[in-house]
Each structure stands twice: as structure tokens, then as C-alpha cells.
Design an enzyme around this catalytic site. Structure first.
Site, PDB file in Angstrom:
ATOM      1  N   ALA A 165      -7.871   1.457   7.549  1.00  0.00           N
ATOM      2  CA  ALA A 165      -6.611   1.217   8.265  1.00  0.00           C
ATOM      3  C   ALA A 165      -6.671   1.772   9.681  1.00  0.00           C
ATOM      4  CB  ALA A 165      -5.437   1.821   7.505  1.00  0.00           C
ATOM      5  N   ASP A 171       0.845  -1.192   0.000  1.00  0.00           N
ATOM      6  CA  ASP A 171       0.000   0.000   0.000  1.00  0.00           C
ATOM      7  C   ASP A 171       0.882   1.244   0.000  1.00  0.00           C
ATOM      8  OD1 ASP A 171      -2.402   1.577   2.180  1.00  0.00           O
ATOM      9  OD2 ASP A 171      -2.549   1.216   0.028  1.00  0.00           O
ATOM     10  N   HIS A 172       0.549   2.186  -0.840  1.00  0.00           N
ATOM     11  CA  HIS A 172       1.262   3.465  -0.920  1.00  0.00           C
ATOM     12  C   HIS A 172       2.767   3.308  -1.114  1.00  0.00           C
ATOM     13  CE1 HIS A 172      -2.103   6.173  -0.147  1.00  0.00           C
ATOM     14  NE2 HIS A 172      -2.550   5.260   0.694  1.00  0.00           N
ATOM     15  N   GLY A 215      -8.981   6.134   2.798  1.00  0.00           N
ATOM     16  CA  GLY A 215      -9.452   6.991   3.885  1.00  0.00           C
ATOM     17  C   GLY A 215     -10.870   6.712   4.308  1.00  0.00           C
ATOM     18  N   ALA A 216     -11.273   5.433   4.322  1.00  0.00           N
ATOM     19  CA  ALA A 216     -12.658   5.097   4.651  1.00  0.00           C
ATOM     20  C   ALA A 216     -12.928   5.046   6.143  1.00  0.00           C
ATOM     21  CB  ALA A 216     -13.042   3.753   4.018  1.00  0.00           C
ATOM     22  N   SER A 217     -11.894   4.959   6.963  1.00  0.00           N
ATOM     23  CA  SER A 217     -12.098   4.929   8.417  1.00  0.00           C
ATOM     24  C   SER A 217     -12.782   6.218   8.874  1.00  0.00           C
ATOM     25  CB  SER A 217     -10.762   4.785   9.149  1.00  0.00           C
ATOM     26  OG  SER A 217     -10.199   3.516   8.933  1.00  0.00           O
ATOM     27  N   HIS A 261      -6.748  10.274   5.048  1.00  0.00           N
ATOM     28  CA  HIS A 261      -6.176   9.232   5.886  1.00  0.00           C
ATOM     29  C   HIS A 261      -6.198   9.686   7.338  1.00  0.00           C
ATOM     30  CE1 HIS A 261      -4.061   8.309   1.966  1.00  0.00           C
ATOM     31  NE2 HIS A 261      -4.664   7.179   2.252  1.00  0.00           N
ATOM     32  N   ASN A 274     -10.453   0.973   1.431  1.00  0.00           N
ATOM     33  CA  ASN A 274      -9.356   0.824   2.384  1.00  0.00           C
ATOM     34  C   ASN A 274      -9.727   1.326   3.776  1.00  0.00           C
ATOM     35  OD1 ASN A 274      -7.947   0.039   0.090  1.00  0.00           O
ATOM     36  ND2 ASN A 274      -6.121   1.209   0.622  1.00  0.00           N
TER      37      ASN A 274
END
Length: 286
Positions: free
Chosen positions: A233, A85-86, A210-212, A181, A231
Site C-alpha cells: 500500500a 481492507d482492515h 506491510g510488504a512495502s 504498515h 499487501n
């Protein structure tokens, strides 16, 4: 410094992360420089035009990670992907492929449009030889993901997305629609119609970073509009840490790290199951 390997003679981009404010005046005029000296033990990199101390990023133990995941994956019939990732450089992406990763992301969103295309295309060309899919990012997702930090939110332009996918041959594309994020300070305002607009002109899966912290309604609508990979995290890290804190609060005599890991992993598993159901992807592994 967003480099895993920096050596004398390398050309580097200066003033990222926590240094951008301290050296904001230099940032306006000094974009790149030649590395003159590297002192890993002191975390120091001396670059032509400026002497600065940076966070020393140790090379990731990708070979060991790949071996562990491969061994665990062999125990289940469900497909398992080991994804980078990234990835912030061509070198890191190639290192991951050689270490056995089955998917990589090259994040060139900190570059301008043409340079993002160039580095992404370079990674895709190598990945094709490995038979590995490549995710890229266009536009800038706000907040901070490990050592990559966006200075401002810049949502993805649909026509640029179309051109980007056609010129790079990328397998999937992370797009910016107002997410970030890390933790949200306020209520995020998402440009969800933009997802539909991008989906109409590209033929690869779209990725939501950035779904958190997003509401269930927002995530579901993004999926309905075309997001194929979502995603999470930060909230998984919080679930892990909170479970450890809870155990130590209830049983302060606990000293065995294995017991901490057991409750933490269980908490993460429960959160992942809930998010899979929310995205509608449970029971669909083939």
C-alpha cells in the site's frame, strides 16, 4: 475513535491512535465507556468517565465505490475483487457486503484472542450468506494502517492460529511475523520460519501485510513458505504522489487534475506489475 457510526449509548474502546499518549494514565484503568454525547461537526465524542475530542471519521461511500469498480471490472476478462481492507467492526464489514464488495477483512487484532474470534466468527456467519470470503488478522502487525494503530509488535502463535481458523471458519488469515504498515525506520527482521510453522497447522491461505519496503528476497521467501496474498500500500501511494510531484516540477504550468491522475495511475500500474512479477503471480488469473 475507530468507529464509523457512534451514537449515544454505544460502548466504545477509548484512547487509540494519537490519544494513547495524552491519556496514557487513564488507559491503564479505563478500557471502555458509554457514549453520552456525539457532536460530529466538532469532531467531539463525550464518553462516560472522560471528555475527549477525537478524529471524526466520515462514513465511506461504499455504494458508489462498489458501483464504479463493478462498471470498470466489466470491461476486462480478468477477475476483479473489491476488497475491504482492515475492516474495524462487524457493522463496517456488513456495510461493505451490502454495498457489493466481493471480499472483506475483519481486523480484530486489537482485541484479545477470544473477542477477536467472536467478532470474526460473527462476520464469517454473515459473509457465508453472501457467498463472500473473509480475511482476518491474528497477532499484531506494527505501524499504522489508516486509523488502526498497533501499540507493539506481537507475532502470531502457530497453535493459536490453528485454533482461530478452526473456530471462526475464516477464509484467509493475516499473520504477524515482524512486518509493519507504513515506512520502515530500520531494516525489518522477519521471523520467516514462523510462516512455515503456521502453514503446517492451518489449511487456509496466509496473508502478508506491510510488504512495502521489504527486500525482494524476503518477499519471495515468504511466498515460498506459504504466503498466498501480499499487501502493498505505502509504496503505491508514494509512486502516485512522486509521479504528480515530478510532473509539476517538469511542467509547473499544469493545472488539469486529469493530467495529474494519468501520470500517477501509470506509475502505480508499473509498480503493481513489478510486484506481481516479484510474487510470481503474473499470468495466473483464471
Amino acid at each position: 475513535m475507530n468507529k464509523l457510526h457512534v451514537k449515544t449509548g454505544d460502548t466504545v474502546v477509548l484512547l487509540t491512535g494519537k490519544f494513547k499518549d495524552k491519556y496514557k494514565d487513564e488507559k491503564k484503568t479505563l478500557k471502555t465507556g458509554k457514549v453520552l454525547e456525539v457532536s460530529p461537526k466538532e469532531g467531539k465524542v463525550i464518553v462516560e468517565g472522560i471528555n475527549m475530542v477525537t478524529k471524526h471519521v466520515k462514513p465511506r461511500r461504499m455504494g458508489e465505490q462498489g458501483g464504479i469498480v463493478k462498471a470498470e471490472a466489466a470491461k476486462t476478462k480478468i477477475p476483479v475483487c473489491l476488497h475491504l481492507d482492515h475492516g474495524n467492526s462487524f457493522e463496517l464489514a456488513v456495510q461493505a457486503m451490502k454495498a457489493g464488495y466481493t471480499s472483506v477483512m475483519i481486523d480484530g487484532s486489537h482485541e484479545d484472542f477470544e473477542n477477536n474470534i467472536a467478532v470474526t466468527k460473527k462476520v464469517v456467519d454473515v459473509a457465508n450468506a453472501f457467498g463472500i470470503p473473509v480475511e482476518a488478522e491474528l497477532g499484531k502487525v506494527g505501524g499504522k494502517e489508516d486509523d488502526l494503530e498497533a501499540d507493539a509488535d506481537t507475532n502470531t502463535d502457530p497453535q493459536e492460529a490453528k485454533e482461530f481458523v478452526e473456530r471462526t471458519g475464516v477464509s484467509s488469515l493475516a499473520v504477524a511475523i515482524g512486518t509493519a504498515h507504513g515506512f520502515y525506520v530500520g531494516t525489518p527482521v522477519l521471523d520467516k520460519p514462523r510462516v512455515s510453522a503456521i502453514k503446517e497447522v492451518v489449511d487456509v491461505p496466509l496473508v502478508l501485510h506491510g510488504a512495502s519496503g521489504l527486500s525482494e528476497e524476503d518477499v519471495r521467501e515468504c511466498v515460498e513458505r506459504g504466503m498466498c496474498k501480499v499487501n502493498f500500500a505505502t509504496e503505491l501511494r508514494v509512486a502516485y504522489t512522486d509521479a504528480v510531484k515530478k510532473l509539476l516540477e517538469e511542467k509547473p504550468e499544469t493545472f488539469d487534475p486529469k493530467k495529474l491522475g494519468v501520470v500517477a495511475m501509470e506509475a502505480v500500474k508499473e509498480q503493481v506489475i513489478a510486484r506481481m512479477k516479484m510474487c510470481g503471480c503474473d499470468g495466473k488469473a483464471k
